[in-house]
Design a protein around this motif. Structure first.
Motif, mmCIF file in Angstrom:
data_model
loop_
_atom_site.group_PDB
_atom_site.id
_atom_site.type_symbol
_atom_site.label_atom_id
_atom_site.label_comp_id
_atom_site.label_asym_id
_atom_site.label_seq_id
_atom_site.Cartn_x
_atom_site.Cartn_y
_atom_site.Cartn_z
ATOM 1 N N ALA A 172 0.678 -1.037 -0.225
ATOM 2 C CA ALA A 172 -0.792 0.080 0.161
ATOM 3 C C ALA A 172 0.824 1.567 -0.119
ATOM 4 O O ALA A 172 0.867 2.199 -0.817
ATOM 5 C CB ALA A 172 -1.482 0.497 1.434
ATOM 6 N N SER A 173 2.404 1.187 0.874
ATOM 7 C CA SER A 173 3.144 2.825 0.542
ATOM 8 C C SER A 173 3.135 2.758 -0.136
ATOM 9 O O SER A 173 3.706 4.235 -0.912
ATOM 10 C CB SER A 173 3.667 2.127 1.507
ATOM 11 N N ALA A 175 2.495 2.358 -3.337
ATOM 12 C CA ALA A 175 1.357 2.684 -4.628
ATOM 13 C C ALA A 175 0.898 3.800 -3.991
ATOM 14 O O ALA A 175 0.573 4.919 -5.070
ATOM 15 C CB ALA A 175 0.363 1.218 -4.072
ATOM 16 N N ALA A 176 1.082 3.819 -2.799
ATOM 17 C CA ALA A 176 0.623 5.251 -2.648
ATOM 18 C C ALA A 176 1.538 6.114 -2.373
ATOM 19 O O ALA A 176 1.416 7.752 -2.655
ATOM 20 C CB ALA A 176 -0.170 5.510 -1.222
ATOM 21 N N ASP A 177 3.229 5.888 -2.636
ATOM 22 C CA ASP A 177 5.008 6.612 -2.754
ATOM 23 C C ASP A 177 4.006 8.362 -2.496
ATOM 24 O O ASP A 177 3.956 9.032 -3.208
ATOM 25 C CB ASP A 177 4.412 6.665 -4.494
ATOM 26 N N ARG A 178 3.904 8.950 -0.971
ATOM 27 C CA ARG A 178 3.492 9.706 -0.684
ATOM 28 C C ARG A 178 4.954 10.731 -0.695
ATOM 29 O O ARG A 178 4.682 12.151 -0.829
ATOM 30 C CB ARG A 178 2.647 9.638 0.653
ATOM 31 N N ASP A 324 7.106 5.907 2.947
ATOM 32 C CA ASP A 324 6.322 6.927 3.602
ATOM 33 C C ASP A 324 6.270 8.064 4.524
ATOM 34 O O ASP A 324 6.328 8.848 4.639
ATOM 35 C CB ASP A 324 6.064 5.773 5.287
#
Ligand code: GN1
Ligand code: MG
Length: 369
Positions: A172-173, A175-178, A324
């Motif tokens: 999920a991290s 995919a989010a690539d914040r 993150d």
């Protein structure tokens, strides 16, 4: 900073006259001070004061309740054996109103312990005997808690060593690539993808009932045990925030990850990173000397695997935090978490290369009577 600390002190049942607060820069999570008080007779009273990191520990009340229950249990066990428990177990120093922590107006949670004097927490093992000692202490910790009812403990970090769930969180991290860092991480992400099934083996066996649930420490990093300066005996297991139901394999694996490595987990020279089989053997010897009769054959069989699992999991945790944007671990350089992740991956690779030897060592000590 010391001034802020001083304002907290009257809330705790410390004895004597306050003299000094020294920050201890160990641990990646909490903020810690060593307090020195002076008694009227001139002797020192020493304490540990700590701010609980509530980003990491969302339920500090549950954390303190767990710690209080477990440390009292251990203290009683030592007393029943006639062992002087003063330097052998952490004791919560309560607040003046009898609570296990002090909550400030800004919602910080502070707690205090007795300070384990004349002892050192090593970041790196200097002598194999010290590691055998550490192993004995972690094994003894486990053994003393075999008759503690696991169901009474809160799960202070849900799924802490649920490697399979952590893998989902890692995906999920990605995919989010914040923090916009994923583009440079192809090899590291591939490394973890290739090991997904291996990493999940322990927790799946636990869930399937093939491994027993025990009260475990879950953070058996080598600097979480105090070694007596004079005798070099491992006297006290510390950092009890993650004591909760788990698998003995988590404790074995994390201790090997941190203590049997040829370099510390932050070392950026990955060519130095590997597993030292002499240290692996010393730990296996010390640990099994305490828990061989408690562990099931399945647990013993999976000990070498647990080292690979927990080291890969740790690589994944560091990499996830890097992706993150460094929210969880304290960092000292911008790429600190990436360095740690790569370092742990180098360690996993060396464990893979030496896996047969690790298995032979475990068999040897399991057979020893
Ligand atoms: C944290 O607080 P410390 O440094 O003993 C972490 C461990 C990691 C370790 C890696 C609650 O432990 O799980 O293995 O850093 N503790 C928590 O250095 O996440
Ligand atoms: Mg620690």
């Amino acid at each position: 900073m010391t001034r802020d600390i001083v304002a907290l002190l009257p809330h705790f049942r410390f004895e004597g006259k306050f003299e000094q607060a020294l920050e201890i820069n160990a641990g990646n999570i909490n903020t810690t001070y060593h307090l020195i008080y002076r008694r009227p007779d001139g002797a020192k009273n020493e304490y540990l004061l700590q701010r609980i990191n509530t980003y990491v520990f969302k339920d500090p009340v549950g954390v303190m309740r767990n710690i209080d229950l477990v440390t009292r249990h251990i203290e009683r066990a030592y007393q029943a054996q006639g062992v002087d428990s003063r330097r052998r177990v952490l004791r919560v120093i309560s607040t003046t109103d009898g609570a296990l922590f002090h909550r400030t107006e800004s919602d910080d949670y502070w707690r205090a312990y007795n300070f384990i004097t004349h002892a050192t927490a090593y970041d790196r093992i200097e002598r194999p005997e010290d590691f055998r000692e550490a192993a004995r202490a972690f094994g003894e910790f486990q053994r003393l808690l075999t008759d503690f009812p696991a169901a009474e403990l809160a799960e202070t970090i849900p799924g802490f060593h649920h490697t399979a769930r952590r893998f989902t969180a890692f995906q999920a991290s990605v995919a989010a690539d914040r923090a916009g860092r994923v583009k440079d991480l192809g090899p590291e992400i591939a490394f973890l993808n290739e090991r997904r099934d291996m990493m999940s083996e322990v927790v799946l066996a636990l869930e399937a009932g093939r491994l027993p649930v025990r009260v475990t420490h879950n953070d058996t990093k080598i600097n979480n045990v105090m070694i007596d300066d004079a005798t070099h005996r491992a006297i006290c297991v510390i950092d009890l925030d993650t004591v909760m139901p788990g698998s003995a394999l988590f404790d074995f694996g994390d201790a090997i990850r941190s203590g049997a490595a040829t370099a510390i987990e932050d070392d950026p020279d990955f060519s130095k990173v590997g597993i030292d089989l002499t240290l692996f053997e010393a730990f296996t010897d010390g640990f099994l000397s305490e828990v061989k009769d408690i562990l099931t054959p399945e647990e013993i069989e999976m000990l070498p695997l647990s080292a690979k699992v927990i080291t890969s999991e740790q690589a994944m945790r560091f990499l996830t935090d890097y992706i993150d944007g460094d929210l969880y671990y304290k960092i000292r350089t911008p790429d600190h978490n990436l360095v740690r992740a790569r370092n742990q991956m180098a360690l996993v690779r060396d464990m893979e290369a030496k896996y047969d030897q690790m298995r032979a060592i475990v068999r040897k000590y399991a057979a020893k009577s």
